[in-house]
Scaffold this active site. Structure first.
Site, PDB file in Angstrom:
ATOM      1  CD  GLU A  47      49.837 -28.622-141.100  1.00 12.36           C
ATOM      2  OE1 GLU A  47      49.717 -29.609-140.335  1.00 12.36           O
ATOM      3  OE2 GLU A  47      48.986 -27.737-141.182  1.00 12.36           O
ATOM      4  CG  HIS A  48      55.243 -30.924-141.876  1.00  9.01           C
ATOM      5  ND1 HIS A  48      55.373 -32.250-141.535  1.00  9.01           N
ATOM      6  CD2 HIS A  48      54.303 -30.875-142.850  1.00  9.01           C
ATOM      7  CE1 HIS A  48      54.555 -32.972-142.286  1.00  9.01           C
ATOM      8  NE2 HIS A  48      53.893 -32.152-143.079  1.00  9.01           N
ATOM      9  CG  ASP A  88      54.330 -30.697-134.517  1.00  8.28           C
ATOM     10  OD1 ASP A  88      55.017 -30.826-135.557  1.00  8.28           O
ATOM     11  OD2 ASP A  88      53.362 -31.426-134.248  1.00  8.28           O
ATOM     12  CG  ASP A 142      73.382 -40.712-132.342  1.00  3.45           C
ATOM     13  OD1 ASP A 142      74.559 -41.098-132.300  1.00  3.45           O
ATOM     14  OD2 ASP A 142      72.914 -39.900-131.542  1.00  3.45           O
TER      15      ASP A 142
END
Length: 358
Positions: A49-50, A52, A141
């Protein structure tokens, strides 16, 4: 062989009565038979979870529940959509002017998003232009996107070119070390106390104005502190859990189910405490699932509300479903109304499929 394969797959993955009903409705609606069918399974993230978007793999599973679509290509520029559920209205639109109303969710928007994605990808292939998804996000950026990936300070502290380190995986690759080593680096470099924007800009050697204009996304402009230590620890430990989960699945030791369940439980704790993407309702549901027989249970689908996934032995399933429904859904009027659609059992399913009738 090419002729027989689609029929075999169809029988295995799609019930014949369901397919026949869909075909009959298509004939009634459009006056012609479908030319082919598409089966798209649902998916649940078992672990990962969180991580990728930080450059690491997750471990999803296709489930038995799916969507079945009947299709016939037409020569006109108009796409016509219809749902077997009459509560969802028919829809048509010109393929050259696909409009998706973000303020008014509609069932057909799911199809339109896919159609739009195909159009964009085809345009990219033809023109070799920039990727659409990459040009739409904006707001940051990538040279100093520390908020997105929590890796910039780690990279700078280790003498890497931190302006090119937009993801935590980039830092690991740059150092050439293991995930366990990265957790040690996090402990040595980052402090558990939240970082202020002033401290971050000082560490990076840039002005606060540069940080805000180049490094903060639009929705974090007013955020004053960031838990970089906790977020980085979650990502590296979760990435390691995914690899361990995969290893156990491949090797299938005698205690595999217990080991996989423990990894799922560790994942939820990390999501709750380190990434803070859980909520009281999810924590309560996880506790209930574990109480009534789940070997492992965790939030899935990014958290902040949403779903849990639990691994339950088959012989405990009926009792599990009954007790979870009683303990979580039937104690709340709003939840009770959602129980039939929100609480369901499934097994690993097959992947997406396009087939024709033999």
């Amino acid at each position: 062989m090419a002729t027989d394969a689609p029929s075999t797959l169809r029988v295995q993955l799609v019930e014949q009565p369901r397919l026949q009903k869909l075909k009959e409705m298509f004939l009634s609606k459009f006056g012609t038979a479908p030319e082919f069918y598409v089966r798209a399974p649902g998916r649940v993230n078992l672990i990962g979870e969180h991580i990728d978007y930080c450059g690491y793999a997750v471990l999803p599973m296709a489930i038995e529940q799916d969507i079945l679509i009947a299709v016939k290509p037409v020569k006109s520029q108009v796409v016509q959509l219809a749902n077997t559920d009459s509560s969802y209205l028919d829809f048509s639109t010109n393929v050259n002017n696909v409009q998706i109303n973000k303020t008014k969710p509609q069932w057909h928007n799911y199809f339109l998003c896919g159609l739009k994605g195909i159009q964009v990808e085809l345009a990219e292939i033809c023109t070799k232009s920039e990727r659409y998804i990459g040009t739409e996000g904006g707001g940051m950026d990538q040279s100093i996107s520390f908020l997105a990936e929590e890796g910039t300070l780690l990279a700078k502290s280790k003498g890497l070119d931190w302006k090119d380190m937009s993801r935590l995986h980039d830092v690991q690759s740059g150092l050439g070390v293991s995930l366990a080593d990265m957790l040690t680096v996090v402990e040595a470099v980052l402090h558990p106390e939240p970082y202020s924007t002033e401290e971050i800009s000082k560490c990076l050697g840039i002005s606060l104005e540069e940080l805000r204009s180049q490094g903060l996304s639009q929705n974090t402009q007013d955020v004053s502190t960031f838990k970089l230590y906790q977020r980085a620890k979650h990502v590296y430990s979760e990435a390691a859990r995914v690899l361990e989960f995969k290893k156990i699945c491949n090797e299938a030791p005698a205690d595999a189910i217990q080991l996989l369940g423990e990894l799922m439980n560790q994942s939820h704790i990390s999501c709750r405490e380190m990434y803070e993407c859980s909520c009281p309702e999810l924590d309560r549901l996880v506790d209930i699932c574990l109480q009534f027989g789940a070997t492992g249970s965790r939030l899935t689908g990014a958290g902040w509300g949403g779903c849990t996934v639990s691994m339950v032995p088959t012989d405990k399933l009926n009792t599990f479903m009954k007790n979870v429904g009683k303990a979580y859904y039937q104690t709340n009027v709003q939840r009770l109304a959602l129980e039939n659609n929100s609480l369901f059992a499934t097994k690993p399913g097959s992947g997406a499929l396009v087939f024709v009738e033999a």
